[in-house]
Motif scaffolding. Sequence first.
Motif, short mmCIF file in Angstrom:
data_model
loop_
_atom_site.label_atom_id
_atom_site.label_comp_id
_atom_site.label_asym_id
_atom_site.label_seq_id
_atom_site.Cartn_x
_atom_site.Cartn_y
_atom_site.Cartn_z
N ALA A 342 45.71 32.01 42.86
CA ALA A 342 45.55 32.06 41.41
C ALA A 342 44.75 33.29 40.99
O ALA A 342 45.08 33.96 40.00
N TRP A 343 43.70 33.59 41.72
CA TRP A 343 42.88 34.76 41.38
C TRP A 343 43.70 36.04 41.51
O TRP A 343 43.66 36.90 40.63
N ILE A 344 44.45 36.15 42.59
CA ILE A 344 45.30 37.33 42.78
C ILE A 344 46.36 37.42 41.69
O ILE A 344 46.63 38.50 41.14
N SER A 345 46.96 36.28 41.36
CA SER A 345 48.02 36.26 40.35
C SER A 345 47.53 36.71 38.99
O SER A 345 48.18 37.51 38.30
N ASP A 346 46.37 36.20 38.56
CA ASP A 346 45.81 36.61 37.26
C ASP A 346 45.32 38.05 37.31
O ASP A 346 45.50 38.81 36.34
N ARG A 347 44.71 38.44 38.41
CA ARG A 347 44.14 39.79 38.52
C ARG A 347 45.24 40.85 38.48
O ARG A 347 45.09 41.89 37.82
N TYR A 348 46.35 40.60 39.20
CA TYR A 348 47.40 41.61 39.31
C TYR A 348 48.68 41.22 38.57
O TYR A 348 49.69 41.93 38.67
#
Length: 513
Positions: A342-348
């Motif tokens: 989720a963090w990667i998805s929102d960040r990138y």
Amino acid sequence: MTDSEKAPSQASTDPELQKGTPEPASSLRSGSIEPVIDPVLEKTWRKLDDRTNLANARVAGLQKDLKMTNYQYSIALTVTYIPYIVAELPSNLVLKAVGPNLMLPTMLTLWGIITTLQGVVKSYGGLLACRFFLGLCEGTHFPIDDAWHILICVVHQTGGVFPGLVLYLSFWYPRQELQWRISTFFSTASLSGAFSGILAYGIIQMDGVGKRPGWAWIFILEGLFTVVFGLTSFYTLPRSPAHARFLNDEQKAYIITRLRDSGATGNDKEADSFSWREVGQAFTLPQVWMLAVIFFFDGVLVYGLAYFTPSIVAGLGYTNANAQLFSVPPFAVAFVVTMIGAWISDRYKCRGYVSMFAGVLATIGFAMYLAYLHIPNPDHSPPASDNLHVKWGSLFFSISGAYSAAPALSTWSANNAAPYTRRATAIAIGFIMTNSGGVLATWLLGTLSPAPLYRKATITLLIFSVLVTIITGMNILFLKAQNRKKAEIRARMNREDEKPGLGDRSAWFVYNL
């Protein structure tokens, strides 16, 4: 002007924004005021998943005490889906009109009552009646994930709750920040899979208390806990940011402006009002149907693992009590993987790529399990190639993959459909397909593919994992092509010249990949 200069930012892709939308106050732009979202929003709407409960109760003796065959057990699971699937779309469409602050607590409380009643059933017919009304409550109050689950950080998806809560959370958070919130909520599905095993292990020690078997107390205690949460939610769950008592006027304005700027909401009530035309438009979106197919495959994976992980672990040679405990670590790891994704998805801003990675994880897990299946020797002694630890280790990959895909797919669906009614319909379509996959899962493991090997089921789940990866890639390529076409349109025309009411088909609505 170059394409890059004319391309909208991720913070300004709302196709319904009108020229001259007021900017937030400078203090808000500078970030000096952060939206304060009530922790209740993140914690209250979590309950123990009925599907995990039933799986744990089965291992604890429910099937034996009610004299149920494997066929009847599958029927008991299937009957939940009939009212659930039928109620999915209507409930999502009326959620905003009725008010989530009323609809969700009411149905959650009823769900808890019916769950409690499962603990006092004396016959297979009584269990079927409870299962039917559970499905009706789930499909009505949260048309989502898994869809279900709510107990302070203990959840198991994808019950009917999940689509309604995906829609509800989209009332609060910008498109580019949504997956972290959905995953925070949904990943409690993984934790519920873990904690339900621990809780079930403890609760079944109450066997004989009140002259009731241990499996009955699983339903009674978890159902009563849900009732308490449902009643509490009448006082803690706000209808929308504009009605939140814990926000001041400036904070409300900040949230509403950010939602409009990101395309999460329209510029006025008319843009987000109900329209049968927009319901129909959702059915014409190619990305909705590609995601629907993916939702179906992932639904089979998630529900299959939720229903049968305790039974699978027991089939590896562990006792029933230890099977409850050995099912905990894979779900705990899935929680961590889901949150990192989720963090990667929102960040990138890469919902699709995270979903593809989840599909690869699931593929690895089912391939590992399949590689170590065996046909028992005539003397029933296990062959030397059998490796229980490898097969148990495969669950870490398959469960992490299946469960981390769900919030990414849910966010992807919500991000790429606008305005509100079209988005609500798209989300409901996805979860109708998810729960259709659940129907297949109930028959696939056990009835169509007998325990303890589940050979045919494992092959099927492996194929579905591969298809999740492939079709997700196809959807990414389609959305990329659409974004290129939109960039070309923006390069040769002004926004004021575009026909209004296009929603996500607007050239100024950039699809999230």
